[in-house]
Design a protein around this motif. Structure first.
Motif, PDB file in Angstrom:
ATOM      1  N   HIS A   1      82.901  55.110 -31.688  1.00 20.57           N
ATOM      2  CA  HIS A   1      84.087  55.687 -31.045  1.00 20.57           C
ATOM      3  C   HIS A   1      83.727  56.729 -29.986  1.00 20.57           C
ATOM      4  O   HIS A   1      84.610  57.437 -29.496  1.00 20.57           O
ATOM      5  CB  HIS A   1      85.023  56.304 -32.086  1.00 20.57           C
TER       6      HIS A   1
ATOM      7  N   LEU B   1      92.226  51.352 -29.551  1.00 20.13           N
ATOM      8  CA  LEU B   1      90.902  51.252 -30.161  1.00 20.13           C
ATOM      9  C   LEU B   1      90.501  52.474 -30.973  1.00 20.13           C
ATOM     10  O   LEU B   1      89.699  52.359 -31.886  1.00 20.13           O
ATOM     11  CB  LEU B   1      89.829  50.887 -29.118  1.00 20.13           C
ATOM     12  N   VAL B   2      91.076  53.629 -30.682  1.00 19.60           N
ATOM     13  CA  VAL B   2      90.658  54.829 -31.413  1.00 19.60           C
ATOM     14  C   VAL B   2      91.053  54.753 -32.887  1.00 19.60           C
ATOM     15  O   VAL B   2      90.446  55.386 -33.740  1.00 19.60           O
ATOM     16  CB  VAL B   2      91.182  56.116 -30.722  1.00 19.60           C
TER      17      VAL B   2
ATOM     18  N   THR C   1      92.351  66.553 -22.312  1.00 20.34           N
ATOM     19  CA  THR C   1      91.022  67.034 -22.723  1.00 20.34           C
ATOM     20  C   THR C   1      90.189  67.474 -21.506  1.00 20.34           C
ATOM     21  O   THR C   1      89.491  68.479 -21.563  1.00 20.34           O
ATOM     22  CB  THR C   1      90.256  65.950 -23.498  1.00 20.34           C
TER      23      THR C   1
ATOM     24  N   ARG D   1      89.366  60.909 -40.052  1.00 13.66           N
ATOM     25  CA  ARG D   1      89.042  59.614 -40.631  1.00 13.66           C
ATOM     26  C   ARG D   1      89.666  59.538 -42.022  1.00 13.66           C
ATOM     27  O   ARG D   1      90.113  60.556 -42.566  1.00 13.66           O
ATOM     28  CB  ARG D   1      87.523  59.443 -40.783  1.00 13.66           C
TER      29      ARG D   1
ATOM     30  N   SER E   1      81.083  67.033 -29.061  1.00 10.02           N
ATOM     31  CA  SER E   1      82.402  67.150 -28.434  1.00 10.02           C
ATOM     32  C   SER E   1      82.982  65.847 -27.917  1.00 10.02           C
ATOM     33  O   SER E   1      84.186  65.737 -27.727  1.00 10.02           O
ATOM     34  CB  SER E   1      82.345  68.173 -27.293  1.00 10.02           C
TER      35      SER E   1
ATOM     36  N   HIS F   1      87.892  46.673 -33.217  1.00  8.78           N
ATOM     37  CA  HIS F   1      87.464  47.756 -32.330  1.00  8.78           C
ATOM     38  C   HIS F   1      86.430  47.251 -31.318  1.00  8.78           C
ATOM     39  O   HIS F   1      86.504  47.566 -30.133  1.00  8.78           O
ATOM     40  CB  HIS F   1      86.887  48.932 -33.125  1.00  8.78           C
TER      41      HIS F   1
ATOM     42  N   ARG G   1      87.041  47.343 -27.353  1.00  8.60           N
ATOM     43  CA  ARG G   1      86.155  48.195 -26.571  1.00  8.60           C
ATOM     44  C   ARG G   1      85.464  47.366 -25.480  1.00  8.60           C
ATOM     45  O   ARG G   1      85.316  47.825 -24.349  1.00  8.60           O
ATOM     46  CB  ARG G   1      85.141  48.862 -27.507  1.00  8.60           C
TER      47      ARG G   1
ATOM     48  N   CYS H   1      83.386  58.836 -26.920  1.00 10.41           N
ATOM     49  CA  CYS H   1      84.421  58.876 -25.880  1.00 10.41           C
ATOM     50  C   CYS H   1      84.150  57.922 -24.717  1.00 10.41           C
ATOM     51  O   CYS H   1      83.127  58.008 -24.049  1.00 10.41           O
ATOM     52  CB  CYS H   1      84.546  60.302 -25.347  1.00 10.41           C
TER      53      CYS H   1
HETATM   54  C1  HEM Z   1      87.432  58.984 -27.681  1.00 10.56           C
HETATM   55  C2  HEM Z   1      86.826  63.647 -26.504  1.00 10.56           C
HETATM   56  C3  HEM Z   1      87.986  62.675 -21.889  1.00 10.56           C
HETATM   57  C4  HEM Z   1      89.351  58.244 -23.273  1.00 10.56           C
HETATM   58  C5  HEM Z   1      87.114  60.315 -27.737  1.00 10.56           C
HETATM   59  C6  HEM Z   1      86.565  60.974 -28.901  1.00 10.56           C
HETATM   60  C7  HEM Z   1      86.411  62.291 -28.574  1.00 10.56           C
HETATM   61  C8  HEM Z   1      86.843  62.460 -27.210  1.00 10.56           C
HETATM   62  C9  HEM Z   1      85.898  63.398 -29.482  1.00 10.56           C
HETATM   63  C10 HEM Z   1      86.216  60.329 -30.242  1.00 10.56           C
HETATM   64  C11 HEM Z   1      87.398  60.232 -31.158  1.00 10.56           C
HETATM   65  C12 HEM Z   1      86.996  59.781 -32.536  1.00 10.56           C
HETATM   66  O1  HEM Z   1      85.805  59.760 -32.877  1.00 10.56           O
HETATM   67  O2  HEM Z   1      87.913  59.463 -33.300  1.00 10.56           O
HETATM   68  C13 HEM Z   1      87.064  63.781 -25.146  1.00 10.56           C
HETATM   69  C14 HEM Z   1      86.837  64.985 -24.388  1.00 10.56           C
HETATM   70  C15 HEM Z   1      87.154  64.707 -23.084  1.00 10.56           C
HETATM   71  C16 HEM Z   1      87.592  63.326 -23.034  1.00 10.56           C
HETATM   72  C17 HEM Z   1      86.332  66.298 -24.963  1.00 10.56           C
HETATM   73  C18 HEM Z   1      87.117  65.585 -21.859  1.00 10.56           C
HETATM   74  C19 HEM Z   1      86.357  66.632 -21.730  1.00 10.56           C
HETATM   75  C20 HEM Z   1      88.440  61.389 -21.846  1.00 10.56           C
HETATM   76  C21 HEM Z   1      88.906  60.709 -20.666  1.00 10.56           C
HETATM   77  C22 HEM Z   1      89.317  59.465 -21.073  1.00 10.56           C
HETATM   78  C23 HEM Z   1      89.078  59.362 -22.503  1.00 10.56           C
HETATM   79  C24 HEM Z   1      88.896  61.294 -19.260  1.00 10.56           C
HETATM   80  C25 HEM Z   1      89.899  58.340 -20.276  1.00 10.56           C
HETATM   81  C26 HEM Z   1      90.304  58.364 -19.067  1.00 10.56           C
HETATM   82  C27 HEM Z   1      88.936  58.085 -24.577  1.00 10.56           C
HETATM   83  C28 HEM Z   1      89.140  56.847 -25.328  1.00 10.56           C
HETATM   84  C29 HEM Z   1      88.583  57.054 -26.606  1.00 10.56           C
HETATM   85  C30 HEM Z   1      88.058  58.424 -26.601  1.00 10.56           C
HETATM   86  C31 HEM Z   1      89.810  55.588 -24.835  1.00 10.56           C
HETATM   87  C32 HEM Z   1      88.540  56.072 -27.763  1.00 10.56           C
HETATM   88  C33 HEM Z   1      87.185  55.400 -27.852  1.00 10.56           C
HETATM   89  C34 HEM Z   1      87.033  54.527 -29.075  1.00 10.56           C
HETATM   90  O3  HEM Z   1      87.725  54.726 -30.088  1.00 10.56           O
HETATM   91  O4  HEM Z   1      86.194  53.606 -29.035  1.00 10.56           O
HETATM   92  N1  HEM Z   1      87.255  61.244 -26.714  1.00 10.56           N
HETATM   93  N2  HEM Z   1      87.531  62.804 -24.307  1.00 10.56           N
HETATM   94  N3  HEM Z   1      88.549  60.542 -22.936  1.00 10.56           N
HETATM   95  N4  HEM Z   1      88.284  59.006 -25.362  1.00 10.56           N
HETATM   96 FE1  HEM Z   1      87.807  60.856 -24.805  1.00 10.56          FE
END
Ligand code: HEM
Length: 393
Positions: free
Chosen positions: A339, A77-78, A234, A282, A333, A85, A89, A341
């Protein structure tokens, strides 16, 4: 104007460059690969949020590194735009909602307490190896129903996946090997769960249906390619960066010891100050303009989250570390918009329980070297190793 972001070698240099970018033009070009980069808060938010003008789906081909072959997360999905999407989602959301998180709470707390107890008992440890990476690794491993004896390669895999967008040629073979190993491993997990479904997220994904449609195996594989590193690296960086800041600002360790309500405020400021994911990527779908600078259709656009979070237009004294500050939770962050997180709640919970377990057990956290061994590459920001001395309470 073109800036060589990848030539900066220290944190201070990088933030000085970000400040110049924000002041001089806001919208810049980044050497060596010529992407357009937004440095100001409002522009970064638009890049993250406006899925019509800034596509994530087009990234899968535009940013596909020629040395790697097909982008392994291209079908997750990202890297999808609406409407796919939205469907993906919806399929995945449930596991990450409030009920899913409540179910995990006791596990996360128990895991954090056990790891903190062992680390403080050893006193001198690499905090990444003993604590900050192991906690999210064990939790995501359990969510996906993976066998703990197979976790040994996950660290190398997630570091290599994080390097894809900024890898230098010497790193290419290692990353290619990682992609192949992950394909074999995750493909095997999918086959096994198809044969024998269980109460885990892979089985949920294989079962899930939206509008009569199921995810294809390729989509499940791609999602796991995203989820495994996203769930580990992350969050590990958030906890690692939090430890560094506790060492640098011991008054916050004191405050957290006196009142655990200080911990979420502290963590929110860690997220603003040292975002683990530094860039949003992007592709412009049409000719667009940011901060008065035209961007031609088809250009790769980066939102510099590390810069947006220090934009003086939003945050007063942006370079000061001030938990509880005004507008502190407006950092970018975790992204913004569709999208945003998916794991933000989980990450916040893991980091909070990590500190709630560690803080009461220690009187001081000492870095064994003043120089931090940061991860290579600029995309993921946090310590690769973190040798510390934990002085028991
Ligand atoms: C999306 C950061 C932890 C799963 C994102 C995005 C960011 C981000 C910035 C957006 C990406 C974009 O706009 O292109 C972080 C940070 C984390 C963290 C800083 C920890 C401090 C996690 C964890 C998981 C996760 C623990 C899953 C177990 C995802 C998924 C997306 C996402 C699946 C895609 C969402 C979408 O496109 O609709 N994350 N993340 N993240 N994150 Fe995280």
């Amino acid at each position: 104007q073109t800036y060589d972001l990848f030539a900066t070698t220290t944190e201070a240099e990088r933030h000085a460059l970000y400040a110049r970018m924000r002041a001089e033009s806001g919208l810049c070009r980044i050497a060596p690969f010529g992407a357009y980069a937004a440095a100001r808060y409002e522009d970064v938010r638009i890049v993250q949020k406006d899925a019509q003008r800034f596509s994530s789906e087009a990234l899968a081909t535009t940013a596909e590194p020629p040395w790697l072959g097909p982008n392994p997360v291209a079908q997750s999905l990202v890297t999808r735009d609406p409407p796919r999407h939205t469907q993906l989602r919806a399929l995945i959301n449930r596991a990450f909602g409030a009920t899913g998180m409540a179910r995990l709470e006791a596990q996360v707390r128990h895991e954090a307490e056990t790891l903190a107890e062992a680390a403080v008992h050893r006193r001198e440890v690499d905090l990444v190896d003993a604590f900050s990476f192991v906690l999210p690794r064990n939790i995501i491993g359990r969510m996906l129903g993976l066998e703990p004896s197979t976790f040994t390669e996950f660290k190398r895999w997630s570091v290599n996946m994080g390097l894809i967008t900024s890898a230098v040629p010497a790193q290419h073979p290692g990353i290619r090997d990682t992609v192949k190993e992950m394909e074999d491993y995750l493909g095997g997990v999918i086959t096994a769960r198809r044969r024998q479904p269980g109460e885990d997220m892979v089985s949920d994904l294989l079962r899930a249906e939206v509008e009569g449609q199921r995810l294809t195996d390729a989509e499940v594989l791609s999602f796991l390619f995203l989820l495994l590193p996203a769930g580990m690296e992350t969050t590990a960086q958030l906890i690692g960066n939090a430890a560094i800041l506790l060492a640098r600002f011991p008054e916050h360790l004191e405050q957290a010891r006196a009142d655990r309500a200080h911990i979420p405020r502290f963590l929110e400021e860690v997220l603003r100050y040292e975002p683990p994911a530094q860039f949003a990527f992007r592709v412009a779908t049409s000719d667009v303009e940011l901060s008065g600078t035209p961007i031609p259709a088809g250009s790769l656009v980066m939102g510099l989250v590390g810069s947006a979070n220090r934009d003086e237009r939003i945050f007063e004294q942006p370079d000061a570390f001030l938990p509880g500050r005004d507008k502190g939770s407006q950092h970018l962050s975790f992204g913004h918009g569709i999208h945003f997180c998916l794991g933000a709640q989980l990450a916040r919970m893991e980091a909070r329980f990590a500190l709630e377990a560690l803080v009461p057990r220690i009187r001081a956290l000492k870095l064994r070297s003043p120089d931090i061994d940061w991860l290579p590459g600029l995309t993921i920001h946090g310590p690769r190793t973190l040798p510390v001395e934990l002085i028991p309470a």
